[in-house]
Design a protein around this motif. Structure first.
Motif, PDB file in Angstrom:
ATOM      1  N   LEU A 155       0.831  -1.201   0.000  1.00  0.00           N
ATOM      2  CA  LEU A 155       0.000   0.000   0.000  1.00  0.00           C
ATOM      3  C   LEU A 155       0.866   1.252   0.000  1.00  0.00           C
ATOM      4  N   LEU A 156       1.951   1.194   0.759  1.00  0.00           N
ATOM      5  CA  LEU A 156       2.872   2.330   0.850  1.00  0.00           C
ATOM      6  C   LEU A 156       3.438   2.649  -0.526  1.00  0.00           C
ATOM      7  N   VAL A 157       3.834   1.617  -1.248  1.00  0.00           N
ATOM      8  CA  VAL A 157       4.402   1.798  -2.581  1.00  0.00           C
ATOM      9  C   VAL A 157       3.335   2.297  -3.555  1.00  0.00           C
ATOM     10  N   LYS A 158       2.150   1.724  -3.471  1.00  0.00           N
ATOM     11  CA  LYS A 158       1.062   2.130  -4.353  1.00  0.00           C
ATOM     12  C   LYS A 158       0.750   3.618  -4.153  1.00  0.00           C
ATOM     13  N   ASN A 159       0.667   4.029  -2.890  1.00  0.00           N
ATOM     14  CA  ASN A 159       0.364   5.432  -2.592  1.00  0.00           C
ATOM     15  C   ASN A 159       1.489   6.359  -3.043  1.00  0.00           C
TER      16      ASN A 159
ATOM     17  N   ILE B 184       3.534   5.881  -5.586  1.00  0.00           N
ATOM     18  CA  ILE B 184       3.450   6.008  -7.045  1.00  0.00           C
ATOM     19  C   ILE B 184       2.310   6.971  -7.415  1.00  0.00           C
ATOM     20  N   THR B 185       1.175   6.838  -6.714  1.00  0.00           N
ATOM     21  CA  THR B 185       0.035   7.730  -6.988  1.00  0.00           C
ATOM     22  C   THR B 185       0.413   9.191  -6.738  1.00  0.00           C
ATOM     23  N   PHE B 186       1.105   9.436  -5.636  1.00  0.00           N
ATOM     24  CA  PHE B 186       1.503  10.810  -5.287  1.00  0.00           C
ATOM     25  C   PHE B 186       2.513  11.340  -6.312  1.00  0.00           C
ATOM     26  N   ASP B 187       3.505  10.536  -6.659  1.00  0.00           N
ATOM     27  CA  ASP B 187       4.509  10.950  -7.656  1.00  0.00           C
ATOM     28  C   ASP B 187       3.834  11.294  -8.979  1.00  0.00           C
ATOM     29  N   THR B 188       2.902  10.443  -9.394  1.00  0.00           N
ATOM     30  CA  THR B 188       2.210  10.652 -10.669  1.00  0.00           C
ATOM     31  C   THR B 188       1.396  11.943 -10.613  1.00  0.00           C
ATOM     32  N   PHE B 189       0.751  12.169  -9.469  1.00  0.00           N
ATOM     33  CA  PHE B 189      -0.040  13.391  -9.287  1.00  0.00           C
ATOM     34  C   PHE B 189       0.856  14.617  -9.456  1.00  0.00           C
ATOM     35  N   LYS B 190       2.025  14.600  -8.820  1.00  0.00           N
ATOM     36  CA  LYS B 190       2.954  15.742  -8.881  1.00  0.00           C
ATOM     37  C   LYS B 190       3.463  15.978 -10.297  1.00  0.00           C
ATOM     38  N   ASN B 191       3.700  14.882 -11.024  1.00  0.00           N
ATOM     39  CA  ASN B 191       4.340  14.990 -12.334  1.00  0.00           C
ATOM     40  C   ASN B 191       3.348  15.195 -13.486  1.00  0.00           C
ATOM     41  N   SER B 192       2.052  15.378 -13.178  1.00  0.00           N
ATOM     42  CA  SER B 192       1.055  15.400 -14.252  1.00  0.00           C
ATOM     43  C   SER B 192       0.252  16.694 -14.276  1.00  0.00           C
TER      44      SER B 192
END
Lengths: 193, 193
Positions: B130-134, B136-144
């Motif tokens: 879950l930690l990794v999934k979250n 990745i979600t946060f990184d993607t949010f920042k980069n998009s």
């Protein structure tokens, strides 16, 4: 370095001398110089890093440009996503400063959990804590304006503002470098009264 | 409902009949109607929720306005941050749909870990995932960009776009509702060729 680690762990449980020696025997401490890249995008790894001293940075390269997504300083742990996804890493991990890290890997973890089962409980609690911390950070990021994000960083991680280059900080805050400069100038200016 | 839970757990480990019965004896299944608020901001709780059916939503109220930060659907777990912080909750958790959840709490967790130690390993692995999934979600949010975020959501959680009101979806994506409407119209329009 050991003392710093044991002081950190003692917040969660009191370790016996045997347990401390077991950790020391594993030979997990690694010194890494500023600029060193611990993980390259495209590579695979099973190593995670717990920072005892220094600062690590995760960044992606998007359209030829670095995008910093996180910084890890003293007593923070970075487990590359690729350990769980089993895919090549999407990002880099590099040292912003000369650093000392503990390198974790599955075989050593398994050995410790077998010899010292309470360590698995400790790891579970630390991961649960980290999950909550990251969730609060993400929620705050979503609910804040760029200026609010910078103010929050000054409150919650003031050292980071001093330790990392401003363009990396801007990227980390999801702000353009020129916007961050404007925000900093505005906050430095004494307000008209 | 039990079958769904056991099918999920079997991806991680094969449970014995005894272990399955132990879980069923705990009486952890709860049916909650659409609109029901499981946690109010300002309250404290030790309960976490694993969604078997339906959809939960976390939201803050900022300046009198709801700000949705996350949705949890089938086989996702939400552990309120206040369990770890020991502070009153900063956000609400409510049901977007009629839902069935498993309610976890420390005393039951302790009981299961004692009777069935492998369950602690399972919980650690799930939390790490879950930690990794979250992350990745946060990184993607920042980069998009906002449009990229909406496109990614269509790819990764297409059901969500159908299941939740558009103003909640906009808030979740960090986009103004009118911007999301524009993005949706643009994507629906056949591109000129």
């Amino acid at each position: 370095m050991e003392d710093q680690l044991f002081a950190f762990l003692s917040k969660y449980m009191t370790l016996t001398e045997g347990e401390k020696n077991l950790i020391l025997e594993l030979d997990v401490f690694r010194t890494v110089p500023k600029g060193h890249v611990l993980l390259e995008a495209g590579d695979r790894t099973e190593e995670s890093f717990f920072v005892l001293k220094g600062c690590l940075r995760c960044y992606y390269i998007v359209d030829g440009e670095e995008r910093t997504t996180s910084f890890y300083t003293e007593l923070e742990n970075v487990s590359p996503a690729c350990i769980v996804t089993k895919e090549p890493s999407a990002y880099y991990i590099a040292c912003v400063e000369d650093s000392v890290v503990i390198v974790g890997e599955p075989s050593k973890e398994k050995y410790v959990f077998e010899k010292f089962p309470r360590f698995e409980t400790l790891c579970r609690l630390l991961t649960e804590e980290l999950l909550v911390k990251n969730q609060i950070t993400f929620d705050t990021f979503k609910n804040s304006s760029p200026e609010e994000r910078y103010r929050q960083l000054l409150e919650t991680r003031p050292d980071l503002v001093q330790r990392v280059p401003q363009h990396q900080l801007a990227s980390f805050l999801g702000i353009k470098p020129e916007s961050l400069s404007r925000i900093r100038k505005r906050l430095l200016k004494p307000s008209a009264s």
